[in-house]
Design an enzyme around this catalytic site. Structure first.
Site, PDB file in Angstrom:
ATOM      1  N   GLU A  27       0.852  -1.198   0.000  1.00  0.00           N
ATOM      2  CA  GLU A  27       0.000   0.000   0.000  1.00  0.00           C
ATOM      3  C   GLU A  27       0.882   1.240   0.000  1.00  0.00           C
ATOM      4  OE1 GLU A  27      -2.987   0.130   3.085  1.00  0.00           O
ATOM      5  OE2 GLU A  27      -3.703   2.104   2.444  1.00  0.00           O
ATOM      6  N   ASN A  72      -6.775   1.669   2.639  1.00  0.00           N
ATOM      7  CA  ASN A  72      -7.477   2.934   2.794  1.00  0.00           C
ATOM      8  C   ASN A  72      -7.018   3.957   1.758  1.00  0.00           C
ATOM      9  OD1 ASN A  72      -8.677   1.732   4.997  1.00  0.00           O
ATOM     10  ND2 ASN A  72      -7.342   2.705   6.508  1.00  0.00           N
ATOM     11  N   ASN A 172     -12.227  -0.817  -1.043  1.00  0.00           N
ATOM     12  CA  ASN A 172     -11.595  -1.310   0.181  1.00  0.00           C
ATOM     13  C   ASN A 172     -12.395  -0.899   1.406  1.00  0.00           C
ATOM     14  OD1 ASN A 172      -9.107  -2.302   1.750  1.00  0.00           O
ATOM     15  ND2 ASN A 172      -9.349  -0.216   2.539  1.00  0.00           N
ATOM     16  N   GLU A 173     -12.735  -1.866   2.235  1.00  0.00           N
ATOM     17  CA  GLU A 173     -13.380  -1.604   3.548  1.00  0.00           C
ATOM     18  C   GLU A 173     -14.430  -0.505   3.461  1.00  0.00           C
ATOM     19  OE1 GLU A 173     -10.318  -1.060   6.532  1.00  0.00           O
ATOM     20  OE2 GLU A 173      -9.774  -3.179   6.449  1.00  0.00           O
ATOM     21  N   TYR A 244      -6.950  -8.390  11.927  1.00  0.00           N
ATOM     22  CA  TYR A 244      -5.650  -8.125  12.557  1.00  0.00           C
ATOM     23  C   TYR A 244      -5.736  -8.558  14.013  1.00  0.00           C
ATOM     24  CZ  TYR A 244      -4.601  -5.325   8.428  1.00  0.00           C
ATOM     25  OH  TYR A 244      -4.372  -4.923   7.137  1.00  0.00           O
ATOM     26  N   GLU A 292      -6.477  -9.086   3.752  1.00  0.00           N
ATOM     27  CA  GLU A 292      -5.643  -8.404   4.761  1.00  0.00           C
ATOM     28  C   GLU A 292      -5.687  -9.241   6.029  1.00  0.00           C
ATOM     29  OE1 GLU A 292      -6.100  -4.196   5.596  1.00  0.00           O
ATOM     30  OE2 GLU A 292      -6.706  -3.807   3.518  1.00  0.00           O
ATOM     31  N   GLN A 351       1.386  -6.038   5.865  1.00  0.00           N
ATOM     32  CA  GLN A 351       1.771  -5.764   4.500  1.00  0.00           C
ATOM     33  C   GLN A 351       3.147  -6.362   4.234  1.00  0.00           C
ATOM     34  OE1 GLN A 351       1.040  -1.604   3.551  1.00  0.00           O
ATOM     35  NE2 GLN A 351      -1.068  -1.698   4.278  1.00  0.00           N
TER      36      GLN A 351
HETATM   37  O1  AHR Z   1      -3.170  -2.518   6.307  1.00  0.00           O
HETATM   38  C1  AHR Z   1      -3.409  -1.306   6.941  1.00  0.00           C
HETATM   39  C2  AHR Z   1      -4.849  -0.816   6.766  1.00  0.00           C
HETATM   40  O2  AHR Z   1      -5.707  -1.674   7.461  1.00  0.00           O
HETATM   41  C3  AHR Z   1      -5.408  -0.817   5.365  1.00  0.00           C
HETATM   42  O3  AHR Z   1      -5.102   0.335   4.651  1.00  0.00           O
HETATM   43  C4  AHR Z   1      -6.874  -0.902   5.594  1.00  0.00           C
HETATM   44  O4  AHR Z   1      -7.557  -1.528   4.529  1.00  0.00           O
HETATM   45  C5  AHR Z   1      -7.001  -1.645   6.909  1.00  0.00           C
HETATM   46  O5  AHR Z   1      -7.872  -1.020   7.766  1.00  0.00           O
END
Ligand code: AHR
Length: 504
Positions: A27, A72, A172-173, A244, A292, A351
Site C-alpha cells: 500500500e 485505505n 476497500n473496507e 488483525y 488483509e 503488509q
Molecule cells: O493494512 C493497513 C490498513 O488496514 C489498510 O489500509 C486498511 O484496509 C485496513 O484497515
C-alpha cells in the site's frame, strides 16, 4: 505435558494447496513503497529504482500475489496521477494516512516491480471518491492491447503489451467510518455490482472481489455480507475478509489462540455466502479473499498518524516490531488459511515491507527479516499438493477470549507426486511441552526429511537490524518415526514444520 494426535489419510482431501494463499500487500502507506520496495539512489537499487535487496527477500519469502495500491489509500486515489513522465506527476494530499503522495511510483512502476518479483498483481480500484468510469479507465489502461486512448497511453509510457491483470478488488473496507466515501451495504452492493458488470464488458475473465466487512466486530457484520452478495452475487467471484490480531494486556493465551477467531470468521462468511446462494438457487459458490491479515498493534505508538499541518512524505508509520509469539501466531493463522483452502481462494498478509511487515528496511541502509518472516517463508515453501483434513485433537489450554482450545493446532499437506507430506504445528501452551503422535502409515512415508521449530526462552524477544535472528527455525531433534507413526515434541509457544518422505 500436553498430548495431541493427528491422523494423516491421503483420501481425506480438503482442496489443492493454492499458491494464492501466500499473497501479500503493498500500500502507499508510510514506507512500504517509498524507501521500502522503491528507493532510487539506494546502493542496491536497480535501473528502475527498485531495491534488489528487498526483491531478494520477497523471493525468499515465497510471496505469490501482491495487492496494490491500498488499503485505505485507494479510496481517494487517482491512478492517472501515477503514470506518465515522473516530473509531471502531481503531489497530492493522502487523506487516509495524513501524508504527502508524490506519485513517483504508480501503476507502471508497480507492474514492472511485480514482473521482477515474479508475483501476480491484485489491483484495487477506488470506489470511495470515484466509481465506474475511473475503474473502466484503469482497466482499459492496464488490460486492453492497443488502439484506444488509454491503452495507447500505456504503450507510450513504455509498456507495449497489456498487463492482463486478472484479480481486482472492488474498493476497500467500504463499511468503515474511517474510509473516504464510506457506504451503506445497499449503496456499496449496487456500485460493486454495476462496476463489476461494466468491467466484464472489457474483460469477461476477470476475478472480482467484493468488500466484506472491515472486520468481524463491525456492528453491521453479517448483514453487510448478506446485502452486498444479494446485490452482486452474479457479478463477483470472491468476498474479502480482513483481520488483525494483537496481544491485549497480558493475555498471551488468548493471543496465541487468535486462529480460533480466524477459523470462526471464515466459517461465518462462508455460511452467509452459501445462504445467499441457496436463496438464489445458484450453482456458483462465492470464494473468500482474506486479503488483509496479520498481527498489528493498532493502539501502539507506530500507528499514530501525523496531524495538523504535518503532511510528511513516506513517514515511519505502522512499523511494528515483531516478537517470537507474534511469529507463532502468524504461523497459526497460515494453518487456519490452509485448512480452509476449499473456500479461501486468495489471501494477503498485510503488509510486505516496513508497514506491519515481515521485511524491514533502513533508508540508504540494509534490509532485514522480522520474526514473522520465517513461518510465512517455510509454509509457502513446503505446503505442496493437497491439504489434508488432519486437525490435531487432544489436550486443551484455557483462554479468556475463546474458552478451551486445543493446545496443538495443525494442518498437513500431501504431495503424491513426490510422496512427501508437510505438517505445520503450533503449541499454544505457555507452559507445557506438547507430545504429538502423528499417524502417517496410510501415506507410506518412512523418513523424517526435516523438522524445524521456532520458539525461544523469551516469547517477547524481537529481531533488530544487526542482531541475531530470534525466530530462525532450529532443527527439532525430538522427533522419531517408527512403524508409520511420528512422535514429535513441541516446546511451549512454538511453531514447527515437519516434512516426511518416502526413501524408495
Ligand atoms: O493494512 C493497513 C490498513 O488496514 C489498510 O489500509 C486498511 O484496509 C485496513 O484497515
Amino acid at each position: 505435558m500436553k498430548q495431541a494426535r493427528i491422523i494423516l489419510d491421503p483420501r481425506s482431501v480438503v482442496a489443492p494447496v493454492r499458491r494464492r494463499t501466500f499473497g501479500s500487500f503493498v500500500e502507499h502507506l508510510g514506507r512500504c513503497v517509498y524507501t521500502g520496495i522503491f528507493e532510487p539512489g539506494h546502493p542496491a537499487a536497480d535501473e528502475d529504482g527498485f531495491r534488489t535487496d528487498v526483491l531478494n527477500l520477497v523471493r525468499e519469502l515465497g510471496v505469490s500475489t501482491i495487492r496494490y495500491p491500498g488499503g485505505n489509500f485507494v479510496s481517494s486515489y487517482r491512478w492517472e496521477d501515477g503514470v506518465g513522465p515522473v516530473a509531471e506527476r502531481p503531489t497530492r494530499l493522502d487523506l487516509a494516512w495524513h501524508s504527502l503522495e508524490t506519485n513517483a511510483f504508480g501503476v507502471d512502476e508497480f507492474m514492472r516491480w511485480v514482473a521482477k518479483a515474479g508475483v501476480e498483481p491484485i489491483m484495487a480500484i477506488n470506489l470511495g471518491t470515484r466509481g465506474i468510469e475511473a475503474a473502466l479507465d484503469l482497466l482499459e489502461y492496464t488490460n486492453h492491447p492497443s488502439g484506444t486512448r488509454l491503452s495507447d497511453w500505456r504503450r507510450a509510457n513504455g509498456s507495449d503489451q497489456p498487463y492482463r491483470i486478472r484479480m481486482w478488488c472492488l474498493g476497500n473496507e467500504m463499511d468503515g467510518p474511517w474510509q473516504i466515501g464510506q457506504k451503506t451495504a445497499t449503496e456499496y452492493g449496487r456500485i460493486a455490482a454495476q462496476t463489476a458488470s461494466a468491467m466484464r464488458r472489457i474483460d469477461p475473465d476477470l476475478q472480482l472481489i467484493a468488500c466484506g466487512s472491515s472486520h468481524s466486530a463491525m456492528p453491521t457484520f453479517g448483514d453487510w455480507e448478506r446485502e452486498v452478495l444479494t446485490q452482486a452475487y452474479d457479478q463477483v467471484d470472491m468476498i474479502s475478509l480482513h483481520a488483525y490480531y494483537q496481544q491485549h494486556g497480558d493475555d498471551l493465551p488468548s493471543f496465541l489462540a487468535s486462529a480460533e477467531n480466524m477459523d470462526h470468521f471464515i466459517d461465518s462468511v462462508v455460511a452467509i455466502a452459501d445462504s445467499v446462494r441457496a436463496v438464489r438457487r445458484a450453482d456458483k459458490k462465492i470464494m473468500v479473499a482474506f486479503d488483509e491479515w496479520n498481527v498489528w498493534y493498532q493502539d501502539a505508538a507506530p500507528s499514530v498518524l501525523p496531524s495538523g499541518d504535518d503532511w510528511p512524505v513516506a513517514p515511519r508509520l505502522l512499523e511494528d516490531r515483531y516478537n517470537v509469539a507474534d511469529a507463532v501466531v502468524v504461523g497459526n493463522l497460515l494453518i487456519s488459511l490452509l485448512r480452509h483452502s476449499d473456500r479461501v481462494a486468495a489471501a494477503c498478509q498485510a503488509q510486505l515491507v516496513n508497514v506491519i511487515a515481515p521485511i524491514m528496511t533502513e533508508p540508504g541502509g540494509e534490509a532485514w527479516r522480522q520474526t514473522i518472516f520465517q513461518p510465512f517463508a517455510r509454509t509457502a515453501a513446503n505446503a505442496r499438493g493437497v491439504v489434508l483434513d488432519s486437525r490435531a485433537t487432544g489436550d486443551t489450554v484455557t483462554t479468556s477470549r475463546y474458552g478451551d482450545v486445543t493446545a496443538v493446532d495443525s494442518v498437513a499437506t500431501w504431495d503424491a507426486s513426490s510422496r512427501s507430506a508437510a505438517v505445520f504445528l503450533v503449541n499454544r501452551s505457555t507452559s507445557d511441552d506438547a507430545e504429538v503422535s502423528i499417524e502417517a502409515g496410510a501415506l507410506g512415508v518412512d523418513t523424517v526429511a526435516e523438522c524445524v521449530t521456532i520458539s525461544g526462552p523469551d516469547p517477547y524477544a524481537k529481531n533488530a537490524l544487526g542482531e541475531p535472528d530470534r525466530a530462525e527455525p532450529q532443527p527439532n531433534k525430538q522427533v522419531e518415526l517408527t512403524g508409520g507413526t511420528v512422535a514429535v515434541t513441541l516446546s511451549p509457544i512454538s511453531w514447527t514444520m515437519l516434512r516426511l518422505g518416502a526413501a524408495a
